[in-house]
Design a protein around this motif. Structure first.
Motif, PDB file in Angstrom:
ATOM      1  N   ASN A   1       0.920  -1.026   0.181  1.00 28.66           N
ATOM      2  CA  ASN A   1       0.233  -0.624  -0.013  1.00 28.66           C
ATOM      3  C   ASN A   1       0.457   1.592   0.054  1.00 28.66           C
ATOM      4  OD1 ASN A   1       1.226  -0.480   3.010  1.00 28.66           O
ATOM      5  ND2 ASN A   1      -1.250  -0.024   3.763  1.00 28.66           N
TER       6      ASN A   1
ATOM      7  N   LEU B   1      -4.651   0.629  -2.718  1.00 34.26           N
ATOM      8  CA  LEU B   1      -4.237   0.050  -1.075  1.00 34.26           C
ATOM      9  C   LEU B   1      -4.283   1.078  -0.506  1.00 34.26           C
ATOM     10  CD1 LEU B   1      -2.741  -3.469  -2.686  1.00 34.26           C
ATOM     11  CD2 LEU B   1      -5.255  -2.262  -1.971  1.00 34.26           C
ATOM     12  N   ALA B   2      -3.562   1.721  -0.510  1.00 40.28           N
ATOM     13  CA  ALA B   2      -3.602   3.157   0.639  1.00 40.28           C
ATOM     14  C   ALA B   2      -4.881   3.416   0.875  1.00 40.28           C
ATOM     15  CB  ALA B   2      -2.299   4.609   0.151  1.00 40.28           C
TER      16      ALA B   2
ATOM     17  N   THR C   1      -6.490   1.282   3.032  1.00 44.06           N
ATOM     18  CA  THR C   1      -6.005   0.487   4.793  1.00 44.06           C
ATOM     19  C   THR C   1      -6.369   2.008   5.651  1.00 44.06           C
ATOM     20  OG1 THR C   1      -3.770   0.148   3.683  1.00 44.06           O
ATOM     21  CG2 THR C   1      -3.779   0.993   5.457  1.00 44.06           C
TER      22      THR C   1
END
Length: 115
Positions: A43, A75-76, A79
């Motif tokens: 991420n 994906l960051a 998160t």
């Protein structure tokens, strides 16, 4: 498209959280917020503190691969979306419970003694 964060003096780095929430791929040193939030290669990109050459290379390499920084950014964002106040409070309670259990495990008054 990317957020490059070379700081080693930022104590938490809210900007890292904000960049991730915005869906940006982050390149940072493995320190403070980035050490907690970024799983390098999944991420974002984390490098060892002080690895200036590696940091520069990672940022230059990533900016040449739009599909990679797009994936890291998606994906960051996922998160940090998982980091709600309720989730953070639950994590804090788990840390407190673990500390309490560790304290009791070490306390002589709480040990079971053999006859």
């Amino acid at each position: 498209d990317l957020f490059v964060f070379p700081s080693l003096s930022e104590t938490w780095g809210n900007v890292i959280t904000e960049a991730m929430a915005s869906g940006l791929a982050v390149v940072a040193f493995r320190h403070a917020a980035s050490a907690e939030l970024i799983n390098s290669g999944d991420n974002g990109i984390n490098l060892d503190p002080g690895d200036a050459t590696g940091f520069q290379q990672a940022a230059a390499e990533l900016c040449q691969h739009p599909a990679d920084y797009a994936r890291l950014g998606r994906l960051a964002r996922l998160t940090v979306l998982e980091r709600s106040w309720v989730g953070i409070a639950e994590q804090f309670k788990r840390h407190l419970n673990n500390a309490l259990e560790a304290h009791h495990a070490l306390s002589p008054a709480c040990r079971i003694r053999s006859p």
